[in-house]
Design a protein around this motif. Sequence first.
Motif, PDB file in Angstrom:
ATOM      1  N   GLU A  63       6.565   2.192   3.126  1.00  0.00           N
ATOM      2  CA  GLU A  63       5.650   1.110   3.458  1.00  0.00           C
ATOM      3  C   GLU A  63       5.989  -0.143   2.666  1.00  0.00           C
ATOM      4  O   GLU A  63       6.507  -0.072   1.547  1.00  0.00           O
ATOM      5  N   LEU A  64       5.684  -1.291   3.260  1.00  0.00           N
ATOM      6  CA  LEU A  64       5.898  -2.564   2.588  1.00  0.00           C
ATOM      7  C   LEU A  64       4.542  -3.092   2.144  1.00  0.00           C
ATOM      8  O   LEU A  64       3.686  -3.410   2.969  1.00  0.00           O
ATOM      9  N   ALA A  65       4.354  -3.147   0.835  1.00  0.00           N
ATOM     10  CA  ALA A  65       3.070  -3.559   0.269  1.00  0.00           C
ATOM     11  C   ALA A  65       3.100  -5.037  -0.103  1.00  0.00           C
ATOM     12  O   ALA A  65       4.088  -5.535  -0.668  1.00  0.00           O
ATOM     13  N   PHE A  66       2.015  -5.730   0.229  1.00  0.00           N
ATOM     14  CA  PHE A  66       1.806  -7.105  -0.215  1.00  0.00           C
ATOM     15  C   PHE A  66       0.792  -7.030  -1.353  1.00  0.00           C
ATOM     16  O   PHE A  66      -0.388  -6.742  -1.124  1.00  0.00           O
ATOM     17  N   GLU A  67       1.241  -7.300  -2.581  1.00  0.00           N
ATOM     18  CA  GLU A  67       0.400  -7.079  -3.758  1.00  0.00           C
ATOM     19  C   GLU A  67       0.129  -8.390  -4.491  1.00  0.00           C
ATOM     20  O   GLU A  67       1.031  -9.211  -4.673  1.00  0.00           O
ATOM     21  N   ILE A  68      -1.122  -8.569  -4.884  1.00  0.00           N
ATOM     22  CA  ILE A  68      -1.523  -9.736  -5.663  1.00  0.00           C
ATOM     23  C   ILE A  68      -1.556  -9.341  -7.133  1.00  0.00           C
ATOM     24  O   ILE A  68      -2.225  -8.379  -7.521  1.00  0.00           O
ATOM     25  N   PHE A  69      -0.800 -10.073  -7.952  1.00  0.00           N
ATOM     26  CA  PHE A  69      -0.751  -9.839  -9.393  1.00  0.00           C
ATOM     27  C   PHE A  69      -1.495 -10.951 -10.115  1.00  0.00           C
ATOM     28  O   PHE A  69      -1.423 -12.117  -9.723  1.00  0.00           O
TER      29      PHE A  69
END
Length: 287
Positions: free
Chosen positions: A114-120
Amino acid sequence: QDSLLVIDAAAATDGDNTLNVFSLEPFEYLGSFLKIGRGPGEFISPHLSHSADIDGLLCLNDNQLGKSYRIDVRRSVENGSPCIVQQFSLPSTIVDWAPIDGDSQLAMNLKGRELAFEIFNGKGEIVKSFYPYSGIDCYTNIFHMSSFVASEPSGRIGVFMIDTPQYFILNTNDGDIILKASDKTARTWKRTIQASAGPTGKTYYYSGTSTQEYLFVTYLGIDNMNVQAVGGGASVHVVNWSGDLLYEIKVKENIGSVAYDRQRKHLYALDRIDDRIFRYDLSELGI
């Protein structure tokens, strides 16, 4: 203050400055900064953000260094070296990246299939995760899913596909996703991306930039073998943050990367074949 245009000299080698800075009125070369290399203060593979500037700062990342930066361009030109205002750490598995307002940033990471879009946040902690490609085998189709990302400070992300005529807008505040296809043959997203024939052999979305109101994206829709051929031309798609294609501006020039001057409503574009810059007046569009 007048706007500045920053151009990445992609052919820069070790020891060379790679970022060249120009004033716009008058159009003049002001200087350069940011050396390529592996020494102190040097960058290995810097990548300029496609996104709107944040508080007048230039945003860029270097995946090989595992860092992203916000840089004061005027002071950098004066000093001949990057004046880093903020620095952030990036995950080692990053695929792409985009800045968001404050201390936040978005990173695209391949996690399993899966391709995750993550906010850091500013401490490097994941505070939100989104999976807009849910149900697609991203590991197998990762090259077919090549894209570039643009953002605006409040947290909306535009993702434009290179191998397929598709894009989507992700609102990282509430997780809402708006899917769009610029060609009716690509409206079945998952079927198009996972097509057994693989990539189409065409380049669709090539590059782009954003403001708080709009995205300006170079659209080619031509065979890969003709991307560097004279006479290919291009279009500029003007899209709002609701995902609506407002204008399709066709040009005969072979443009690639673009930047937008909000003060004068001028679009600047690099020739993707020759060392030329074009300027287009978009003031009549009323945007």
